[in-house]
Write a protein that holds these residues in place. Sequence first.
Motif, PDB file in Angstrom:
ATOM      1  N   VAL A 163       0.836  -1.210   0.000  1.00 60.54           N
ATOM      2  CA  VAL A 163       0.000   0.000   0.000  1.00 60.54           C
ATOM      3  C   VAL A 163       0.866   1.253   0.000  1.00 60.54           C
ATOM      4  CG1 VAL A 163      -1.969  -1.143   1.099  1.00 60.54           C
ATOM      5  CG2 VAL A 163      -0.274  -0.006   2.532  1.00 60.54           C
ATOM      6  N   GLY A 164       2.069   1.118   0.503  1.00 58.24           N
ATOM      7  CA  GLY A 164       2.988   2.247   0.538  1.00 58.24           C
ATOM      8  C   GLY A 164       4.372   1.720   0.792  1.00 58.24           C
ATOM      9  N   GLU A 165       5.381   2.535   0.481  1.00 63.55           N
ATOM     10  CA  GLU A 165       6.749   2.060   0.663  1.00 63.55           C
ATOM     11  C   GLU A 165       7.686   3.263   0.735  1.00 63.55           C
ATOM     12  OE1 GLU A 165       8.736  -2.004  -0.889  1.00 63.55           O
ATOM     13  OE2 GLU A 165       8.126  -0.646  -2.474  1.00 63.55           O
ATOM     14  N   LEU A 166       8.664   3.161   1.616  1.00 64.09           N
ATOM     15  CA  LEU A 166       9.701   4.183   1.651  1.00 64.09           C
ATOM     16  C   LEU A 166      10.966   3.551   1.095  1.00 64.09           C
ATOM     17  CD1 LEU A 166      10.602   7.037   2.528  1.00 64.09           C
ATOM     18  CD2 LEU A 166      11.278   6.026   4.712  1.00 64.09           C
ATOM     19  N   GLY A 167      11.338   3.974  -0.117  1.00 62.80           N
ATOM     20  CA  GLY A 167      12.481   3.352  -0.771  1.00 62.80           C
ATOM     21  C   GLY A 167      13.801   3.937  -0.299  1.00 62.80           C
ATOM     22  N   MET A 172       6.417   5.862  -1.834  1.00 53.87           N
ATOM     23  CA  MET A 172       5.303   5.488  -2.708  1.00 53.87           C
ATOM     24  C   MET A 172       4.042   5.383  -1.850  1.00 53.87           C
ATOM     25  SD  MET A 172       3.233   2.949  -4.033  1.00 53.87           S
ATOM     26  CE  MET A 172       3.887   1.340  -3.623  1.00 53.87           C
ATOM     27  N   LEU A 173       2.969   6.046  -2.310  1.00 53.95           N
ATOM     28  CA  LEU A 173       1.676   5.964  -1.633  1.00 53.95           C
ATOM     29  C   LEU A 173       0.634   5.598  -2.679  1.00 53.95           C
ATOM     30  CD1 LEU A 173       1.841   9.277   0.458  1.00 53.95           C
ATOM     31  CD2 LEU A 173       2.062   6.954   1.382  1.00 53.95           C
ATOM     32  N   ASN A 174      -0.559   5.205  -2.247  1.00 59.68           N
ATOM     33  CA  ASN A 174      -1.616   5.008  -3.237  1.00 59.68           C
ATOM     34  C   ASN A 174      -2.847   5.809  -2.837  1.00 59.68           C
ATOM     35  OD1 ASN A 174      -4.072   3.030  -2.565  1.00 59.68           O
ATOM     36  ND2 ASN A 174      -2.310   2.403  -1.325  1.00 59.68           N
ATOM     37  N   TRP A 175      -3.452   6.442  -3.839  1.00 56.21           N
ATOM     38  CA  TRP A 175      -4.530   7.386  -3.581  1.00 56.21           C
ATOM     39  C   TRP A 175      -5.764   6.709  -2.991  1.00 56.21           C
ATOM     40  CZ3 TRP A 175      -5.730  11.664  -1.859  1.00 56.21           C
ATOM     41  CH2 TRP A 175      -6.962  12.269  -2.087  1.00 56.21           C
ATOM     42  N   ASN A 184      -3.464   3.690   8.630  1.00 58.26           N
ATOM     43  CA  ASN A 184      -3.228   4.969   7.962  1.00 58.26           C
ATOM     44  C   ASN A 184      -1.896   4.896   7.226  1.00 58.26           C
ATOM     45  OD1 ASN A 184      -2.146   7.810   7.655  1.00 58.26           O
ATOM     46  ND2 ASN A 184      -4.255   8.212   8.270  1.00 58.26           N
ATOM     47  N   VAL A 185      -1.977   4.789   5.910  1.00 56.22           N
ATOM     48  CA  VAL A 185      -0.764   4.567   5.111  1.00 56.22           C
ATOM     49  C   VAL A 185       0.195   5.758   5.172  1.00 56.22           C
ATOM     50  CG1 VAL A 185      -1.830   5.296   2.920  1.00 56.22           C
ATOM     51  CG2 VAL A 185       0.141   3.768   2.870  1.00 56.22           C
ATOM     52  N   VAL A 186      -0.347   6.989   5.216  1.00 55.56           N
ATOM     53  CA  VAL A 186       0.537   8.166   5.224  1.00 55.56           C
ATOM     54  C   VAL A 186       1.320   8.219   6.535  1.00 55.56           C
ATOM     55  CG1 VAL A 186       0.668  10.682   5.082  1.00 55.56           C
ATOM     56  CG2 VAL A 186      -1.001   9.452   3.677  1.00 55.56           C
TER      57      VAL A 186
END
Length: 272
Positions: A141-145, A151-154, A169-171
């Motif tokens: 759903v999200g990733e910190l590279g 990367m997030l998804n709307w 909460n992905v953010v």
Amino acid sequence: MTGGDPDSGARGPWWRAPLTRLAQWREHRALARRAIPEDLWQLTLSRLPFLARLDEADRAELRRLCSLFLDRTEFHGTDGVDISDDIALAVAAQACLPVLRLGLHYYERLYGIVMRRDEVVAQRSVMDEDGIVHEYEEPIVGELGEGGLMMLNWHDVSTAAEGAEWAFNVVIHEFAHVIDAATGDIDGVPPLPDREARERWIEVLDTAYEQFCELVDDGVDTVVDPYGAEGPDEFFAVAVEAFFVAAVPFKRESPEMYAMLAGYFRQDPAAG
Ligand SMILES: [Zn+2]
């Protein structure tokens, strides 16, 4: 960024004064450039029920941080996502909540944000003790590279209100990783003032993590996302999510972890 440091109250040497004035001027310019229209701000607040507890002063500070955040953060849309003011502010408001009392310098290692339309499925493989490789799919759903690209998804960002009902909460999750990474390591231990504070943090984190893994192993339906059992770094991130969006049940489940995060973030979301 130096202007927002809450610990910079003491006056530095004389030669710091022009820098401080420059920082203030830059901040002033950024706030003017990125002023958030009142209707968009109210709409954003109404979509994020976990912000309702903030009093007027906190909301004003969150809005100020959002302007500064938007001024310095690069957004890129992919899969047909156009980064509108609406999308950027939805991210900013959630990203700035954890650092409301800490300042945006915790996010200095963030390089930029890529927004997808939806989660992606990654093909993973893991080798068991017998040397057999198991292939599986993992939704991301999200990733910190590496390098600080997030990367997030709307879909998940825009359904934050529903997600909060199950402490998701992905953010906030990804920004918890950014705070953790500010030390140079992603290990569940964010920047702390000294060695003693670090040791205390590790003690509380490890104990809470072990207890949490036992609950997950026993099949207990935990408030904190069971994904946290992946490791102390993920446990820290899911605990921060729960702390900000499901504070009351999280405090009940993990009082020591709650108290530690409340002290760190200088916020007490379970208090109302
Ligand atoms: Zn994570």
